[in-house]
Scaffold this active site. Structure first.
Site, PDB file in Angstrom:
ATOM      1  N   GLY A   1       0.812  -1.222   0.000  1.00 33.14           N
ATOM      2  CA  GLY A   1       0.000   0.000   0.000  1.00 33.14           C
ATOM      3  C   GLY A   1       0.842   1.266   0.000  1.00 33.14           C
TER       4      GLY A   1
ATOM      5  CE1 TYR B   1       5.123  -2.918  12.068  1.00 34.28           C
ATOM      6  CE2 TYR B   1       4.247  -1.278  13.588  1.00 34.28           C
ATOM      7  CZ  TYR B   1       4.549  -1.683  12.293  1.00 34.28           C
ATOM      8  OH  TYR B   1       4.283  -0.832  11.238  1.00 34.28           O
TER       9      TYR B   1
ATOM     10  N   GLY C   1       7.599  -4.405   5.438  1.00 34.20           N
ATOM     11  CA  GLY C   1       7.335  -4.633   6.856  1.00 34.20           C
ATOM     12  C   GLY C   1       6.127  -5.527   7.054  1.00 34.20           C
TER      13      GLY C   1
ATOM     14  N   GLY D   1       0.021  -5.076  22.441  1.00 34.95           N
ATOM     15  CA  GLY D   1      -0.036  -6.191  21.482  1.00 34.95           C
ATOM     16  C   GLY D   1       1.037  -6.134  20.405  1.00 34.95           C
ATOM     17  CD  GLN D   2       1.364  -3.126  16.467  1.00 37.23           C
ATOM     18  OE1 GLN D   2       1.703  -1.962  16.610  1.00 37.23           O
ATOM     19  NE2 GLN D   2       0.939  -3.600  15.311  1.00 37.23           N
TER      20      GLN D   2
ATOM     21  CG  ASP E   1      -0.428  -6.807  15.816  1.00 42.51           C
ATOM     22  OD1 ASP E   1       0.749  -6.638  15.465  1.00 42.51           O
ATOM     23  OD2 ASP E   1      -1.352  -6.026  15.534  1.00 42.51           O
TER      24      ASP E   1
ATOM     25  CD  GLN F   1      -1.243   0.237  19.903  1.00 42.41           C
ATOM     26  OE1 GLN F   1      -1.022   1.453  20.033  1.00 42.41           O
ATOM     27  NE2 GLN F   1      -2.402  -0.300  20.225  1.00 42.41           N
TER      28      GLN F   1
ATOM     29  N   PRO G   1       5.064   6.758   9.994  1.00 43.14           N
ATOM     30  CG  PRO G   1       4.667   5.609   8.004  1.00 43.14           C
ATOM     31  CD  PRO G   1       5.599   5.651   9.172  1.00 43.14           C
TER      32      PRO G   1
HETATM   33  N1  LIG Z   1      -0.267   0.885   6.893  1.00 45.80           N
HETATM   34  C1  LIG Z   1      -0.012   1.591   7.974  1.00 45.80           C
HETATM   35  O1  LIG Z   1      -0.914   2.179   8.593  1.00 45.80           O
HETATM   36  C2  LIG Z   1       1.400   1.733   8.485  1.00 45.80           C
HETATM   37  C3  LIG Z   1       1.615   2.550   9.580  1.00 45.80           C
HETATM   38  C4  LIG Z   1       2.910   2.728  10.054  1.00 45.80           C
HETATM   39  C5  LIG Z   1       3.958   2.092   9.429  1.00 45.80           C
HETATM   40  N2  LIG Z   1       3.724   1.285   8.370  1.00 45.80           N
HETATM   41  C6  LIG Z   1       4.873   0.646   7.748  1.00 45.80           C
HETATM   42  O2  LIG Z   1       4.909   1.002   6.392  1.00 45.80           O
HETATM   43  C7  LIG Z   1       5.495  -0.057   5.627  1.00 45.80           C
HETATM   44  C8  LIG Z   1       4.569  -0.437   4.488  1.00 45.80           C
HETATM   45  O3  LIG Z   1       3.328  -0.844   5.053  1.00 45.80           O
HETATM   46  P1  LIG Z   1       2.031  -1.143   4.144  1.00 45.80           P
HETATM   47  O4  LIG Z   1       0.860  -0.756   4.931  1.00 45.80           O
HETATM   48  O5  LIG Z   1       2.224  -0.590   2.788  1.00 45.80           O
HETATM   49  O6  LIG Z   1       2.114  -2.748   4.122  1.00 45.80           O
HETATM   50  P2  LIG Z   1       1.695  -3.792   3.012  1.00 45.80           P
HETATM   51  O7  LIG Z   1       0.672  -3.209   2.092  1.00 45.80           O
HETATM   52  O8  LIG Z   1       1.383  -5.050   3.735  1.00 45.80           O
HETATM   53  O9  LIG Z   1       3.040  -3.977   2.147  1.00 45.80           O
HETATM   54  C9  LIG Z   1       4.159  -4.595   2.696  1.00 45.80           C
HETATM   55  C10 LIG Z   1       5.142  -4.862   1.574  1.00 45.80           C
HETATM   56  O10 LIG Z   1       6.314  -5.457   2.154  1.00 45.80           O
HETATM   57  C11 LIG Z   1       6.618  -6.647   1.435  1.00 45.80           C
HETATM   58  N3  LIG Z   1       7.280  -7.619   2.282  1.00 45.80           N
HETATM   59  C12 LIG Z   1       6.860  -8.114   3.471  1.00 45.80           C
HETATM   60  N4  LIG Z   1       7.735  -9.004   3.942  1.00 45.80           N
HETATM   61  C13 LIG Z   1       8.754  -9.057   3.038  1.00 45.80           C
HETATM   62  C14 LIG Z   1       9.953  -9.811   2.952  1.00 45.80           C
HETATM   63  N5  LIG Z   1      10.329 -10.683   3.908  1.00 45.80           N
HETATM   64  N6  LIG Z   1      10.750  -9.626   1.874  1.00 45.80           N
HETATM   65  C15 LIG Z   1      10.405  -8.759   0.911  1.00 45.80           C
HETATM   66  N7  LIG Z   1       9.275  -8.025   0.927  1.00 45.80           N
HETATM   67  C16 LIG Z   1       8.462  -8.190   1.975  1.00 45.80           C
HETATM   68  C17 LIG Z   1       5.278  -7.147   0.939  1.00 45.80           C
HETATM   69  O11 LIG Z   1       5.478  -8.049  -0.112  1.00 45.80           O
HETATM   70  P3  LIG Z   1       4.594  -9.394  -0.273  1.00 45.80           P
HETATM   71  O12 LIG Z   1       3.433  -8.970  -1.093  1.00 45.80           O
HETATM   72  O13 LIG Z   1       5.526 -10.340  -0.945  1.00 45.80           O
HETATM   73  O14 LIG Z   1       4.195  -9.842   1.100  1.00 45.80           O
HETATM   74  C18 LIG Z   1       4.625  -5.833   0.521  1.00 45.80           C
HETATM   75  O15 LIG Z   1       5.088  -5.436  -0.762  1.00 45.80           O
HETATM   76  C19 LIG Z   1       5.757  -1.183   6.632  1.00 45.80           C
HETATM   77  O16 LIG Z   1       7.093  -1.162   7.056  1.00 45.80           O
HETATM   78  C20 LIG Z   1       4.826  -0.869   7.773  1.00 45.80           C
HETATM   79  O17 LIG Z   1       5.300  -1.407   8.980  1.00 45.80           O
HETATM   80  C21 LIG Z   1       2.469   1.084   7.887  1.00 45.80           C
END
Ligand SMILES: NC(=O)c1ccc[n+]([C@@H]2O[C@H](COP(=O)([O-])OP(=O)(O)OC[C@H]3O[C@@H](n4cnc5c(N)ncnc54)[C@H](OP(=O)(O)O)[C@@H]3O)[C@@H](O)[C@H]2O)c1
Length: 246
Positions: free
Chosen positions: A14, A152, A89, A148-149, A93, A146, A182
């Site tokens: 995303g 993380y 990432g 439960g985290q 949880d 957080q 974020p």
């Molecule tokens: N969404 C939020 O509200 C939020 C808030 C704060 C921080 N974040 C951080 O922002 C980042 C992106 O989050 P998102 O919401 O966009 O998550 P997401 O939609 O789940 O995307 C995660 C991405 O990481 C890839 N990935 C996961 N494990 C991997 C691995 N071992 N090797 C290579 N690629 C891997 C996934 O690929 P696959 O498709 O192969 O699994 C996917 O492309 C993360 O670090 C997350 O912790 C998100």
């Protein structure tokens, strides 16, 4: 804007997709990794339909050997990495007294150890070329903790420790290193949370809504510009006012 080569790990997700779009629109050649070939090709075709040609290399960032092979393949196919966004990432949880080692280690490996696995093979090239931009995508929950985290929050807090150490070591080489933290962003991960839980989260956000992936991407793109060359070692909170550290 000087065109560079940018690697966004987890670029198909995303927030990652929004970062890929922003960097591509700045004129950079953008690459990302994938683990599932069929899903990756479908995503790549969607980006191509928008006019964005993404260089894609296989790689698991949680695995040091795979990450190094991914960087070498990328250098061969797309060019040396000038801009690195450690964005991939996951969450697993659980309250800590019920957490098992697998939940702990998967999260630490994918969020924190991946920073070592991916950055280590690119840092020497950046230093030799005397230019680089590295951005860690951490989280509000690395700043405030957080329920439960524990896994993380520990990994995400560790990412900023990594940022400020690398920032010091590499400042003289034209390399800046920053963190973006974020808050809750409307990606599939957050939209999968039950609506009543999401409403409780939104009630804690002064701006009164979830973030948009583009709002994170905009900040990442800013850090990668030439004009941001005096900004290093920062942790930028983008969370609608949900947590205001200073
Ligand atoms: N969404 C939020 O509200 C939020 C808030 C704060 C921080 N974040 C951080 O922002 C980042 C992106 O989050 P998102 O919401 O966009 O998550 P997401 O939609 O789940 O995307 C995660 C991405 O990481 C890839 N990935 C996961 N494990 C991997 C691995 N071992 N090797 C290579 N690629 C891997 C996934 O690929 P696959 O498709 O192969 O699994 C996917 O492309 C993360 O670090 C997350 O912790 C998100």
């Amino acid at each position: 804007m000087n065109p560079r080569t940018a690697l966004v790990t987890g670029g198909t997700g995303g927030i990652g997709t929004a970062i890929v779009r922003y960097l591509a629109r700045q004129g950079h050649r953008v690459a990302t990794n994938y683990r599932d070939e069929a899903r990756a090709q479908a995503w790549r075709a969607r980006m191509a339909a928008e006019g964005i040609d993404v260089c894609m290399v296989p790689g698991d960032v949680a695995d040091p050997g795979s990450a190094e092979a991914m960087i070498r393949a990328m250098e061969r196919d797309c060019g040396p990495v000038d801009i690195l966004v450690n964005n991939a990432g996951i969450t697993r949880d659980s309250t800590f007294h019920k957490m098992d080692y697998q939940q702990w280690s998967e999260v630490v490996n994918t969020n924190l150890n991946a920073c070592f696995n991916v950055t280590r093979p690119v840092i020497e090239g950046m230093r030799a070329r005397r230019w680089g931009r590295i951005v860690q995508i951490s989280s509000i929950n690395g700043q405030k903790g957080q329920y439960g985290q524990a896994n993380y929050a520990a990994a995400k807090a560790g990412m900023h420790g990594f940022t400020i150490s690398l920032a010091q070591e590499n400042a003289k080489f034209g390399i800046t290193v920053n963190t973006v933290s974020p808050g809750y962003v409307a990606t599939d991960m957050v939209m999968a949370v039950p609506e009543e839980v999401r409403e409780k989260i939104v009630a804690q956000i002064p701006i009164g809504r979830l973030g948009k992936p583009e709002e994170i991407a905009h900040a990442v793109a800013f850090f990668t510009t030439d004009e941001a060359s005096w900004i290093t070692g920062t942790n930028l909170a983008i969370n609608g006012g949900h947590y205001m550290g200073w």
